[in-house]
Motif scaffolding. Sequence first.
Motif, PDB file in Angstrom:
ATOM      1  N   ALA A   3       0.824  -1.213   0.000  1.00  0.00           N
ATOM      2  CA  ALA A   3       0.000   0.000   0.000  1.00  0.00           C
ATOM      3  C   ALA A   3       0.858   1.262   0.000  1.00  0.00           C
ATOM      4  O   ALA A   3       0.612   2.193  -0.781  1.00  0.00           O
ATOM      5  N   ASP A   4       1.863   1.307   0.863  1.00  0.00           N
ATOM      6  CA  ASP A   4       2.702   2.502   0.947  1.00  0.00           C
ATOM      7  C   ASP A   4       3.438   2.755  -0.371  1.00  0.00           C
ATOM      8  O   ASP A   4       3.545   3.900  -0.835  1.00  0.00           O
ATOM      9  N   ILE A   5       3.958   1.669  -0.972  1.00  0.00           N
ATOM     10  CA  ILE A   5       4.709   1.839  -2.216  1.00  0.00           C
ATOM     11  C   ILE A   5       3.787   2.277  -3.347  1.00  0.00           C
ATOM     12  O   ILE A   5       4.133   3.168  -4.131  1.00  0.00           O
ATOM     13  N   LEU A   6       2.600   1.674  -3.437  1.00  0.00           N
ATOM     14  CA  LEU A   6       1.647   2.068  -4.472  1.00  0.00           C
ATOM     15  C   LEU A   6       1.192   3.510  -4.283  1.00  0.00           C
ATOM     16  O   LEU A   6       0.916   4.222  -5.249  1.00  0.00           O
ATOM     17  N   MET A   7       1.120   3.939  -3.026  1.00  0.00           N
ATOM     18  CA  MET A   7       0.766   5.332  -2.754  1.00  0.00           C
ATOM     19  C   MET A   7       1.869   6.254  -3.280  1.00  0.00           C
ATOM     20  O   MET A   7       1.595   7.282  -3.909  1.00  0.00           O
ATOM     21  N   GLU A   8       3.127   5.879  -3.033  1.00  0.00           N
ATOM     22  CA  GLU A   8       4.245   6.695  -3.501  1.00  0.00           C
ATOM     23  C   GLU A   8       4.337   6.702  -5.021  1.00  0.00           C
ATOM     24  O   GLU A   8       4.733   7.704  -5.623  1.00  0.00           O
TER      25      GLU A   8
ATOM     26  N   THR B 111     -11.757   2.531   0.578  1.00  0.00           N
ATOM     27  CA  THR B 111     -11.110   1.415   1.267  1.00  0.00           C
ATOM     28  C   THR B 111     -11.354   0.094   0.556  1.00  0.00           C
ATOM     29  O   THR B 111     -10.430  -0.727   0.401  1.00  0.00           O
ATOM     30  N   ALA B 112     -12.591  -0.131   0.118  1.00  0.00           N
ATOM     31  CA  ALA B 112     -12.901  -1.392  -0.564  1.00  0.00           C
ATOM     32  C   ALA B 112     -12.115  -1.503  -1.867  1.00  0.00           C
ATOM     33  O   ALA B 112     -11.602  -2.580  -2.216  1.00  0.00           O
ATOM     34  N   HIS B 113     -12.005  -0.394  -2.596  1.00  0.00           N
ATOM     35  CA  HIS B 113     -11.237  -0.403  -3.843  1.00  0.00           C
ATOM     36  C   HIS B 113      -9.760  -0.623  -3.558  1.00  0.00           C
ATOM     37  O   HIS B 113      -9.081  -1.376  -4.269  1.00  0.00           O
ATOM     38  N   ARG B 114      -9.261   0.023  -2.518  1.00  0.00           N
ATOM     39  CA  ARG B 114      -7.859  -0.129  -2.139  1.00  0.00           C
ATOM     40  C   ARG B 114      -7.550  -1.587  -1.820  1.00  0.00           C
ATOM     41  O   ARG B 114      -6.546  -2.139  -2.289  1.00  0.00           O
ATOM     42  N   ASP B 115      -8.409  -2.221  -1.028  1.00  0.00           N
ATOM     43  CA  ASP B 115      -8.181  -3.616  -0.637  1.00  0.00           C
ATOM     44  C   ASP B 115      -8.204  -4.537  -1.852  1.00  0.00           C
ATOM     45  O   ASP B 115      -7.412  -5.490  -1.942  1.00  0.00           O
TER      46      ASP B 115
ATOM     47  N   ASP C 151     -17.685  -0.510 -10.472  1.00  0.00           N
ATOM     48  CA  ASP C 151     -18.065  -0.146  -9.110  1.00  0.00           C
ATOM     49  C   ASP C 151     -17.758   1.318  -8.799  1.00  0.00           C
ATOM     50  O   ASP C 151     -17.954   1.773  -7.684  1.00  0.00           O
ATOM     51  N   GLY C 152     -17.220   2.013  -9.792  1.00  0.00           N
ATOM     52  CA  GLY C 152     -16.979   3.437  -9.605  1.00  0.00           C
ATOM     53  C   GLY C 152     -15.541   3.832  -9.367  1.00  0.00           C
ATOM     54  O   GLY C 152     -15.252   5.019  -9.168  1.00  0.00           O
ATOM     55  N   PHE C 153     -14.603   2.872  -9.401  1.00  0.00           N
ATOM     56  CA  PHE C 153     -13.203   3.231  -9.170  1.00  0.00           C
ATOM     57  C   PHE C 153     -12.640   3.952 -10.388  1.00  0.00           C
ATOM     58  O   PHE C 153     -12.734   3.472 -11.520  1.00  0.00           O
TER      59      PHE C 153
END
Length: 448
Positions: free
Chosen positions: A339-344, A354-358, A398-400
């Motif tokens: 998650a952190d790397i994808l955020m960067e 949150t559901a899309h992130r997971d 789903d809207g992402f």
Amino acid sequence: MTDDTSKGQARPVPASRIARLGRLSTMTAGVAGNMAARGLGQLGQGKRPTMRDLLLTPANVRRVTDQLAQMRGAAMKVGQLVSMDTGDVLPAELTEIMARLRSDAHFMPPAQLKKVLKAEWGEGWLRRFDKFDVRPIAAASIGQVHRARLKDGTDLAIKVQYPGVARSIDSDVSNVGALVRMSGLLPRGFDLAPYLEEARKQLHEETDYLREARYLTQFRLLLAGDDRFGLPQVRDDLTTPDILSMTYVPGAPIEDVAELPQETRDHVARSLIDLLLRELFEFGVMQTDPNFANYRYDPETGRIVLLDFGATRQIDPGVVALYSRLFSAGMAQDQGAYADILMELGVLAPDTDTAHRDQILKMMEMGFADLRGAPTYDFAATDVPRQMQVKGMALAEDGFVPPPLPIDVLFLQRKFGGVFLLAAKLRARVPVAEMLQSYLTNRTDCVA
């Protein structure tokens, strides 16, 4: 760049801005007319027509693709970028319309070609050649390639840029962007602007054939002594900003390797994957267009011929470091680091649902688990890419809407996907995990 013009047609490229705008206006008017007629017909039958049903008729699809293909340049490049880089979030219908542009092979008629050559090389240019074939052997969005032979017997491949393409880039991009938005088919919230801007910048770079010549020469030096690859050599005396002259390197379409023995298929795929990793982790410079036509295979020498360096770019060392950390986390099953790397990297945003992130993190682990699953990765046996595509479409429905990706990430993902598709086409078996690990072992930025 398509390497088969046998089914293409010689059609003049509209060179002036007014002519190119006129093409788009005529196309738009024709599409609108078709929509109106079809809508009236459906109303007469007691049906309530929808914008999508009215727009996406075979006649309209044919009209749009034919006109954009004839214009070439930005009109064609925007379609290629949108279909290749955002096909996981765009509606399938729009992706299909744009993807058809990749296989088009229209080319300049001889009279227009000779006018361009005279403007670049001057009067009497033909006297330098023993032979010059006016029918191209390849055609694409920016230019077309011709075979020629000099008086001394040197065989050349000469790429000639379509007239007016460079001058019309900015207006073409704006006009095509307006057309795509008008379609009403973009997902709600999807930001097309970054892709249009990247198409504009990439086109300006690709229309500079002196820039491409420099990158071709750089890659010849980087791969000197590597017998797996063959590259043309630039002929500086016949190269201008609008004409790129190179020695002709023989080769068959890379897809033909699919009919060769397993050992050869594996060797070709492994070589291309290794080249990709070297570009990313060693060279810091990458040819980012994975179009199959940019690779050929010489059965006599066993070499892979590398062509078309117009889309070559330097890769930000910071992005390389992030991919190094991401791959290391994936190979070590460190899911907590994703998650952190994808955020960067910009793949995830702070406000991503949150559901899309997971779901995205699960898809990421699915891919790495498939890669770690066996010492040799069988590209023909896995269905994980298809599963991930289905999940990606479900996310879009789903809207992402993904945040605009940094350009380096966009190009890297395109290159990864293209090389994977080619390896799958060849039904290759390659120790990908072992190869990747060998490049990660000595990097200090692999610690998340």
